[in-house]
Design an enzyme around this catalytic site. Structure first.
Site, short mmCIF file in Angstrom:
data_model
loop_
_atom_site.label_atom_id
_atom_site.label_comp_id
_atom_site.label_asym_id
_atom_site.label_seq_id
_atom_site.Cartn_x
_atom_site.Cartn_y
_atom_site.Cartn_z
N ARG A 11 41.51 49.43 -4.01
CA ARG A 11 42.16 50.49 -4.77
C ARG A 11 43.50 50.87 -4.15
O ARG A 11 44.48 51.14 -4.85
CB ARG A 11 41.25 51.72 -4.86
CG ARG A 11 40.01 51.51 -5.71
CD ARG A 11 39.04 52.67 -5.57
NE ARG A 11 39.59 53.90 -6.15
CZ ARG A 11 39.10 55.11 -5.90
NH1 ARG A 11 38.10 55.27 -5.04
NH2 ARG A 11 39.63 56.17 -6.48
N ARG A 19 33.01 61.81 1.52
CA ARG A 19 33.07 62.40 0.19
C ARG A 19 31.78 62.18 -0.59
O ARG A 19 31.19 61.12 -0.55
CB ARG A 19 34.25 61.83 -0.60
CG ARG A 19 34.45 62.52 -1.94
CD ARG A 19 35.82 62.27 -2.51
NE ARG A 19 35.99 60.92 -3.05
CZ ARG A 19 37.04 60.56 -3.78
NH1 ARG A 19 38.01 61.43 -4.02
NH2 ARG A 19 37.14 59.32 -4.23
N ARG A 53 49.81 56.08 -14.03
CA ARG A 53 49.63 55.29 -12.82
C ARG A 53 50.65 54.15 -12.73
O ARG A 53 50.74 53.49 -11.71
CB ARG A 53 48.22 54.70 -12.77
CG ARG A 53 47.16 55.75 -12.44
CD ARG A 53 45.81 55.12 -12.24
NE ARG A 53 44.83 56.09 -11.77
CZ ARG A 53 43.57 55.79 -11.51
NH1 ARG A 53 43.13 54.56 -11.68
NH2 ARG A 53 42.73 56.72 -11.08
N LYS A 86 44.10 64.56 -4.61
CA LYS A 86 44.72 64.98 -5.87
C LYS A 86 43.77 65.83 -6.71
O LYS A 86 44.15 66.86 -7.24
CB LYS A 86 45.14 63.77 -6.71
CG LYS A 86 46.14 62.85 -6.06
CD LYS A 86 46.58 61.76 -7.02
CE LYS A 86 45.43 60.90 -7.53
NZ LYS A 86 44.74 60.15 -6.47
N ARG A 88 30.01 58.12 -4.43
CA ARG A 88 30.44 57.25 -5.51
C ARG A 88 30.54 55.81 -5.03
O ARG A 88 30.94 55.54 -3.89
CB ARG A 88 31.80 57.69 -6.05
CG ARG A 88 31.72 58.92 -6.90
CD ARG A 88 32.98 59.33 -7.59
NE ARG A 88 34.20 58.64 -7.25
CZ ARG A 88 35.41 59.19 -7.38
NH1 ARG A 88 35.52 60.44 -7.80
NH2 ARG A 88 36.50 58.52 -7.08
#
Length: 213
Positions: free
Chosen positions: A168, A123, A88, A13, A157
């Protein structure tokens, strides 16, 4: 032109909305970026946010809604904006409507769980400027471990670890996925195949966005 990007954590996203922001000249508003910036500061708010984000849980609606309300009132949002990470929940979507905000299209980046885990494993982000790269995808940095934009050292992260990603995803499917039905009823939802290479998926995103111009 006001857009919302939906999709599970790691679906892309942020990358897709950032690219669309540059193309259309409207800002991307990422609650994740705003919250991560706040986490770098000291104080009760940072500690409160940390108690949720470290566990992969959603930040309470009232906190997020206040953040969004303040951000979309700024001058650079006059011609439109892209929301990444908000709403959300259906409650947040309803709160957005109560603010009088009209959304043109809701673009869902649909990605398989296998793709998400693979992307998350590669990532990395720049803590200095916030740029995002991926060593396993098209978004590789030119120099391993170094940010193309500012030369900072890239880091992974903490919320990209597998155990946190799993939580998540559970939270997303339990709460956020309900938004699909909410926006389908309003005939605003368009789903994009995010398993495709970035350039192909982005072409689909642009086609949806340009249809609103």
């Amino acid at each position: 032109m006001n857009f919302i990007f939906l999709g599970a954590p790691g679906a892309g996203k942020g990358t897709q909305s950032g690219a669309l922001s540059e193309k259309l000249g409207i800002p991307t508003i990422s609650t994740g970026d705003i919250i991560r910036s706040a986490l770098k500061e000291s104080g009760n708010m940072a500690e409160k946010l940390k108690s949720y984000t470290d566990k992969g849980l959603l930040v309470p609606d009232d906190v997020v809604i206040d953040i969004i309300k303040g951000r979309i009132s700024e001058d650079d949002c006059v011609d439109g904006f892209i929301l990444d990470g908000f709403p959300r929940t259906v409650a947040q979507a309803e709160a957005l409507e109560k603010m009088g905000v009209v959304i043109d299209k809701v673009i869902e980046i649909d990605v398989s769980e296998n793709t998400i885990y693979r992307r998350m494993s590669g990532r990395c982000v720049c803590p200095g400027c916030g740029a995002v790269f991926n060593s396993l995808a098209e978004m590789k940095p030119k120099k391993c471990g170094v940010c193309d934009r500012c030369g900072g050292r890239l880091m992974r992260r903490s919320d990209d670890k597998n155990e946190t990603v799993r939580e998540r995803l559970r939270v997303y499917y339990e709460q956020t996925s309900c938004l699909k039905g909410y926006y389908e009823k309003k005939e605003k939802l368009v789903s994009i195949d995010g398993n495709k290479p970035f350039s192909e998926a982005f072409a689909d995103v642009v086609a949806v966005a340009m249809s609103r111009i």
